[in-house]
Motif scaffolding. Structure first.
Motif, PDB file in Angstrom:
ATOM      1  N   HIS A 265       0.817  -1.226   0.000  1.00 27.83           N
ATOM      2  CA  HIS A 265       0.000   0.000   0.000  1.00 27.83           C
ATOM      3  C   HIS A 265       0.841   1.263   0.000  1.00 27.83           C
ATOM      4  O   HIS A 265       0.501   2.238  -0.668  1.00 27.83           O
ATOM      5  N   ASP A 266       1.928   1.245   0.794  1.00 31.51           N
ATOM      6  CA  ASP A 266       2.730   2.468   0.958  1.00 31.51           C
ATOM      7  C   ASP A 266       3.720   2.712  -0.181  1.00 31.51           C
ATOM      8  O   ASP A 266       4.539   3.628  -0.125  1.00 31.51           O
ATOM      9  N   GLY A 267       3.650   1.873  -1.243  1.00 34.51           N
ATOM     10  CA  GLY A 267       4.522   2.074  -2.397  1.00 34.51           C
ATOM     11  C   GLY A 267       5.824   1.291  -2.345  1.00 34.51           C
ATOM     12  O   GLY A 267       6.554   1.243  -3.339  1.00 34.51           O
ATOM     13  N   THR A 268       6.125   0.681  -1.195  1.00 32.25           N
ATOM     14  CA  THR A 268       7.359  -0.114  -1.099  1.00 32.25           C
ATOM     15  C   THR A 268       7.170  -1.473  -1.760  1.00 32.25           C
ATOM     16  O   THR A 268       6.045  -1.932  -1.953  1.00 32.25           O
ATOM     17  N   GLN A 269       8.256  -2.121  -2.108  1.00 32.65           N
ATOM     18  CA  GLN A 269       8.216  -3.426  -2.757  1.00 32.65           C
ATOM     19  C   GLN A 269       9.164  -4.386  -2.036  1.00 32.65           C
ATOM     20  O   GLN A 269      10.215  -3.973  -1.547  1.00 32.65           O
ATOM     21  N   ILE A 305       0.439  -9.485   4.272  1.00 35.25           N
ATOM     22  CA  ILE A 305      -0.192  -8.971   3.051  1.00 35.25           C
ATOM     23  C   ILE A 305      -1.633  -8.554   3.353  1.00 35.25           C
ATOM     24  O   ILE A 305      -2.311  -9.154   4.190  1.00 35.25           O
ATOM     25  N   THR A 306      -2.116  -7.493   2.700  1.00 34.68           N
ATOM     26  CA  THR A 306      -3.485  -7.013   2.924  1.00 34.68           C
ATOM     27  C   THR A 306      -4.201  -6.797   1.594  1.00 34.68           C
ATOM     28  O   THR A 306      -3.593  -6.824   0.524  1.00 34.68           O
ATOM     29  N   ILE A 307      -5.498  -6.532   1.710  1.00 37.18           N
ATOM     30  CA  ILE A 307      -6.377  -6.405   0.544  1.00 37.18           C
ATOM     31  C   ILE A 307      -5.992  -5.200  -0.315  1.00 37.18           C
ATOM     32  O   ILE A 307      -5.669  -4.129   0.198  1.00 37.18           O
ATOM     33  N   GLY A 308      -6.044  -5.389  -1.632  1.00 31.34           N
ATOM     34  CA  GLY A 308      -5.752  -4.311  -2.580  1.00 31.34           C
ATOM     35  C   GLY A 308      -4.320  -4.293  -3.065  1.00 31.34           C
ATOM     36  O   GLY A 308      -3.994  -3.582  -4.007  1.00 31.34           O
ATOM     37  N   GLU A 309      -3.424  -5.068  -2.422  1.00 34.60           N
ATOM     38  CA  GLU A 309      -2.019  -5.088  -2.827  1.00 34.60           C
ATOM     39  C   GLU A 309      -1.821  -6.041  -4.009  1.00 34.60           C
ATOM     40  O   GLU A 309      -2.733  -6.793  -4.383  1.00 34.60           O
ATOM     41  N   THR A 310      -0.638  -6.022  -4.608  1.00 36.18           N
ATOM     42  CA  THR A 310      -0.376  -6.771  -5.839  1.00 36.18           C
ATOM     43  C   THR A 310       0.847  -7.668  -5.668  1.00 36.18           C
ATOM     44  O   THR A 310       1.833  -7.270  -5.049  1.00 36.18           O
ATOM     45  N   LEU A 311       0.759  -8.887  -6.231  1.00 35.88           N
ATOM     46  CA  LEU A 311       1.945  -9.723  -6.412  1.00 35.88           C
ATOM     47  C   LEU A 311       2.353  -9.585  -7.877  1.00 35.88           C
ATOM     48  O   LEU A 311       1.533  -9.810  -8.776  1.00 35.88           O
ATOM     49  N   ALA A 312       3.615  -9.209  -8.112  1.00 38.13           N
ATOM     50  CA  ALA A 312       4.048  -8.883  -9.475  1.00 38.13           C
ATOM     51  C   ALA A 312       5.331  -9.632  -9.844  1.00 38.13           C
ATOM     52  O   ALA A 312       5.952 -10.299  -9.016  1.00 38.13           O
ATOM     53  N   ASP A 313       5.684  -9.492 -11.114  1.00 38.73           N
ATOM     54  CA  ASP A 313       6.859 -10.189 -11.661  1.00 38.73           C
ATOM     55  C   ASP A 313       8.156  -9.664 -11.028  1.00 38.73           C
ATOM     56  O   ASP A 313       8.292  -8.471 -10.752  1.00 38.73           O
ATOM     57  N   LEU A 314       9.097 -10.560 -10.806  1.00 39.02           N
ATOM     58  CA  LEU A 314      10.352 -10.222 -10.138  1.00 39.02           C
ATOM     59  C   LEU A 314      11.165  -9.207 -10.955  1.00 39.02           C
ATOM     60  O   LEU A 314      11.756  -8.279 -10.410  1.00 39.02           O
ATOM     61  N   ASP A 315      11.184  -9.364 -12.287  1.00 36.44           N
ATOM     62  CA  ASP A 315      12.003  -8.501 -13.148  1.00 36.44           C
ATOM     63  C   ASP A 315      11.302  -7.209 -13.550  1.00 36.44           C
ATOM     64  O   ASP A 315      11.957  -6.210 -13.849  1.00 36.44           O
ATOM     65  N   ASN A 316       9.952  -7.253 -13.595  1.00 35.25           N
ATOM     66  CA  ASN A 316       9.199  -6.088 -14.071  1.00 35.25           C
ATOM     67  C   ASN A 316       7.935  -5.902 -13.220  1.00 35.25           C
ATOM     68  O   ASN A 316       6.828  -6.154 -13.676  1.00 35.25           O
ATOM     69  N   PRO A 317       8.107  -5.454 -11.953  1.00 35.52           N
ATOM     70  CA  PRO A 317       6.929  -5.341 -11.075  1.00 35.52           C
ATOM     71  C   PRO A 317       6.059  -4.125 -11.405  1.00 35.52           C
ATOM     72  O   PRO A 317       6.531  -2.996 -11.361  1.00 35.52           O
ATOM     73  N   ILE A 318       4.779  -4.383 -11.781  1.00 34.38           N
ATOM     74  CA  ILE A 318       3.841  -3.296 -12.095  1.00 34.38           C
ATOM     75  C   ILE A 318       2.623  -3.462 -11.177  1.00 34.38           C
ATOM     76  O   ILE A 318       1.823  -4.385 -11.364  1.00 34.38           O
ATOM     77  N   LEU A 320      -1.077  -3.065  -9.456  1.00 30.40           N
ATOM     78  CA  LEU A 320      -2.430  -2.767  -9.923  1.00 30.40           C
ATOM     79  C   LEU A 320      -3.029  -1.697  -9.017  1.00 30.40           C
ATOM     80  O   LEU A 320      -2.590  -1.521  -7.873  1.00 30.40           O
ATOM     81  N   PRO A 321      -4.074  -0.969  -9.477  1.00 28.35           N
ATOM     82  CA  PRO A 321      -4.676   0.073  -8.623  1.00 28.35           C
ATOM     83  C   PRO A 321      -5.308  -0.529  -7.364  1.00 28.35           C
ATOM     84  O   PRO A 321      -5.812  -1.656  -7.397  1.00 28.35           O
ATOM     85  N   LEU A 322      -5.288   0.237  -6.269  1.00 28.27           N
ATOM     86  CA  LEU A 322      -5.869  -0.232  -5.010  1.00 28.27           C
ATOM     87  C   LEU A 322      -7.388  -0.298  -5.118  1.00 28.27           C
ATOM     88  O   LEU A 322      -7.996   0.436  -5.899  1.00 28.27           O
ATOM     89  N   ILE A 323      -8.005  -1.179  -4.329  1.00 30.12           N
ATOM     90  CA  ILE A 323      -9.470  -1.289  -4.302  1.00 30.12           C
ATOM     91  C   ILE A 323     -10.019  -0.151  -3.457  1.00 30.12           C
ATOM     92  O   ILE A 323      -9.596   0.060  -2.320  1.00 30.12           O
ATOM     93  N   THR A 324     -10.953   0.627  -4.014  1.00 34.77           N
ATOM     94  CA  THR A 324     -11.563   1.725  -3.257  1.00 34.77           C
ATOM     95  C   THR A 324     -12.982   1.348  -2.872  1.00 34.77           C
ATOM     96  O   THR A 324     -13.696   0.711  -3.656  1.00 34.77           O
ATOM     97  N   VAL A 325     -13.390   1.744  -1.663  1.00 33.22           N
ATOM     98  CA  VAL A 325     -14.750   1.466  -1.197  1.00 33.22           C
ATOM     99  C   VAL A 325     -15.378   2.773  -0.726  1.00 33.22           C
ATOM    100  O   VAL A 325     -14.692   3.758  -0.482  1.00 33.22           O
ATOM    101  N   ASP A 326     -16.723   2.779  -0.580  1.00 34.75           N
ATOM    102  CA  ASP A 326     -17.425   3.988  -0.153  1.00 34.75           C
ATOM    103  C   ASP A 326     -17.033   4.379   1.273  1.00 34.75           C
ATOM    104  O   ASP A 326     -16.627   3.543   2.070  1.00 34.75           O
ATOM    105  N   GLU A 327     -17.236   5.665   1.567  1.00 37.03           N
ATOM    106  CA  GLU A 327     -16.881   6.193   2.890  1.00 37.03           C
ATOM    107  C   GLU A 327     -17.786   5.601   3.969  1.00 37.03           C
ATOM    108  O   GLU A 327     -18.964   5.331   3.718  1.00 37.03           O
ATOM    109  N   PRO A 328     -17.267   5.421   5.213  1.00 31.92           N
ATOM    110  CA  PRO A 328     -18.133   4.970   6.312  1.00 31.92           C
ATOM    111  C   PRO A 328     -19.141   6.058   6.686  1.00 31.92           C
ATOM    112  O   PRO A 328     -18.843   7.250   6.548  1.00 31.92           O
ATOM    113  N   ALA A 329     -20.324   5.649   7.161  1.00 37.23           N
ATOM    114  CA  ALA A 329     -21.382   6.616   7.488  1.00 37.23           C
ATOM    115  C   ALA A 329     -21.705   6.640   8.980  1.00 37.23           C
ATOM    116  O   ALA A 329     -22.232   7.631   9.479  1.00 37.23           O
TER     117      ALA A 329
END
Length: 633
Positions: A265-269, A305-318, A320-329
């Motif tokens: 989530h925080d951009g680290t790999q 590992i948590t929801i919305g994160e990505t497992l990617a290729d070792l040589d070319n990690p790209i 995916l966009p995070l899963i967004t949900v509606d605001e709590p009410a």
């Protein structure tokens, strides 16, 4: 980019309003494709096998989105078995985060609509999400054999809903061209031919539904040259493997023992190893060596590992966009148990550290929940979609042995252009005509705005309101009482509007115990004409605990432990036959609804008690006096 598709896989979500038959339909699809062994029967596995949690079975609702896979090799499968991955999603608006997560795993949806009730608020919610994602939709009108079914009218209502949502969801006009299947999930029969109202569809199985899924839901698309990308859409745990991440493979191949890059989530790999790879067959997860695009899999070996994160290729990690949900009410304060009876239950979990650890664990798998700190070190503000979702969390914690103090549910407000705004809900009420005036009166007091009223001509009226979310806190109990249990109410989050002003939801006060001790029959007989009592004789109470509902608007301190003075004068027989009315037993949800601003709920593994936030009567009076003087200034 060379896009290809996998013809041997289909990913589909079953979405609908609560109690329209999703879980029953999935069960029948499993039975008819041989997902159960010959020895298994309905008696050994139980009905609604997809609702595996105790709370789901007790309440008759789906709380968590679950996935299953069936192997279909029927007449339309061209002789090759096709794996149909099915996501069974909740129908209750409070668990909307589960619906959004389920839709991120699939390529199309089966929209289930009750042949009598027609489209309801949650139908609108899930359909809007599917249309916005440009997904093909199959309309399945279920329960066509209900005596009060109105199949053609419901089909028209659903078509109008599609028209209404197309512009709202910025969707494609081609999505209006949807196939319709008529079904009785309970009987396990489906047909593409419309039956007469109240009659079963022609046929003997769900074959027409399977055929429609294969023809309408597209096969998973992937880029043949793209590197590995797998999206974490859910989490589970295993006693042997630890945390399991459920993923949808978007591109590339993933293999057991492979080194992959974990995009956080925080951009680290981080480089991690897939220690175990599982694929679903029926209701079981089976070990597999590899998986490709479109597969829904579970992997072990990544403990945080948590929801919305990505497992990617070792040589070319790209990533995916995070899963967004509606605001709590809705929010409520959850903290440690601070009552005089805290820790009396053996083995209960009472410390702040244990409660905080449990809330943090809930955040891992619940994308629509937020936990924020408060001024107190032993209490936290928990925000969620609705009252039910938060009450389910508290009930689960109670069953796990936690002792808690839970505050009255509040709405989550926000400021827009310097003006205070609050969440509002779209509420649909179905009620007999005789209660029309009563319902209108209740809703007016809760600042609701009527949008539409329809008379079905069967003695029932459907009313649609826009109402502030806080106007629905404590609404359900009053609604069921006033309609004698016959009314049906459903609501879904609609957006934000300017603050609607003060809402008085409870006109009665509380009967508050003024000392500790055991409840006596003698005291109950004298007090029951003052209001409705919540406790039984011999129940242990403490100062500040609420023991009943006052018939008047203000609170009353009472001595419910008072004993009859004994004398040496023989009592007449008339004194021996005082009648005690049965106390009203409140569930956890009803207790939360009953609370006022200065009250909270004490939750232990054995009991649920309502109490004042400030237990001492003198201190309560001083606090109230200070509040009044501050208001005057």
């Amino acid at each position: 980019m060379a896009m290809k598709s996998r013809s041997d896989v289909r990913n589909v979500a079953i979405v609908a309003h609560v109690d329209h038959g999703k879980t029953t339909l999935v069960d029948k699809m499993l039975w008819q494709t041989g997902a159960f062994s010959e020895r298994q029967t309905v008696e050994t596995t139980g009905e609604r096998v997809m609702d595996s949690g105790d709370l789901e079975r007790e309440k008759g609702i789906t709380i968590l989105a679950k996935n299953t896979a069936i192997s279909y090799d029927g007449p339309s499968a061209d002789g090759h078995p096709i794996t149909i991955n099915i996501i069974d999603t909740p129908g209750h608006a409070d668990f909307g985060g589960e619906v959004e997560r389920g839709l991120s795993m699939v390529d199309g949806v089966v929209l289930l609509v009750d042949a009598s009730e027609g489209p309801l608020p949650q139908t609108r919610f899930v359909l809007r999400k599917a249309l916005a994602a440009r997904m093909p939709v199959i309309l399945c009108i279920n329960k066509v054999d209900r005596p009060d079914s109105r199949i053609e009218a419901v089909e028209e209502e659903t078509y109008e809903l599609f028209m209404d949502l197309l512009e709202d969801a910025d969707a494609d006009a081609d999505q209006l061209d949807f196939p319709v299947v008529y079904a009785s999930a309970k009987a396990g029969i489906a047909s593409t031919l419309r039956p007469a109202d109240g009659e079963l569809p022609e046929g003997s199985d769900l074959e027409p539904l399977f055929k429609t899924i294969l023809e309408t839901i597209p096969a998973p698309q992937y880029d043949d040259e793209a590197p590995l990308q797998a999206h974490v859409t859910n989490l589970d745990s295993s006693n042997f493997l630890g945390r399991l991440a459920l993923l949808r493979v978007r591109n590339g191949q993933i293999k057991k023992g492979q080194q992959v890059v974990w995009c956080r989530h925080d951009g680290t790999q981080q480089t991690v190893k897939i220690t175990e790879l599982l694929m679903t067959q029926g209701l079981e997860r089976q070990p597999a060596e590899s998986a490709g695009p479109g597969d829904i899999i579970a992997v072990a070996g990544i403990p945080e590992i948590t929801i919305g994160e990505t497992l990617a290729d070792l040589d070319n990690p790209i990533p995916l966009p995070l899963i967004t949900v509606d605001e709590p009410a809705i929010s409520m304060t959850i903290g440690t148990n601070t009552s005089p009876m805290a820790g009396k239950v053996r083995g209960s979990k009472v410390t702040a550290r244990l409660v905080k650890d449990r809330l943090d664990r809930e955040l891992v798998g619940n994308v629509s929940l937020r936990v924020l700190p408060t001024e107190r070190p032993d209490a936290w503000e928990v925000q969620g979609r609705g009252e039910l979702a938060l009450a389910i969390l508290v009930e689960q914690m109670r069953r796990e042995g936690y002792e808690l103090t839970v505050g009255k549910p509040q709405v989550v407000t926000k400021e827009v252009d310097g003006k205070l705004q609050e969440p509002v809900e779209h509420l649909t009420i179905d009620t007999p005509e005789e209660y029309l005036g009563t319902i209108t009166q209740i809703m007016a007091a809760r600042k609701a705005r009527m949008e539409q009223m329809t008379n079905h001509g069967t003695g029932w009226v459907r009313m649609e309101f826009v109402v502030p979310s806080r106007g629905l806190i404590g609404f359900r109990t009053e609604f069921l009482t006033e309609t004698r249990g016959t009314g049906i109410a459903n609501h879904v989050f609609s957006g934000y509007e300017p603050w609607h002003g003060t809402i008085t939801t409870r006109l009665s006060g509380s009967l508050v115990a003024d000392r500790s001790g055991a409840v006596t029959s003698y005291a109950m007989v004298n007090l029951q004409e003052r209001g409705v009592l919540f406790v039984e004789p011999t129940t242990e109470v403490y100062e500040g605990m609420i023991v009943g509902e006052n018939s008047r608007a203000d609170d009353m301190d009472v001595n419910i432990t008072k004993e009859k003075k004994l004398t040496n004068v023989r009592a007449s027989s008339a004194d021996n036959f005082e009648k005690i009315f049965p106390p009203r037993k409140l569930s956890l949800e009803q207790s939360l609804e009953f609370c006022r601003e200065d009250e909270c709920v004490e939750v232990t593994p054995e009991t649920v008690r309502i109490r004042k936030v400030v237990l001492n009567a003198g201190e309560r009076a001083r606090t109230a006096a200070r509040a009044r003087s501050a208001a005057k200034q």
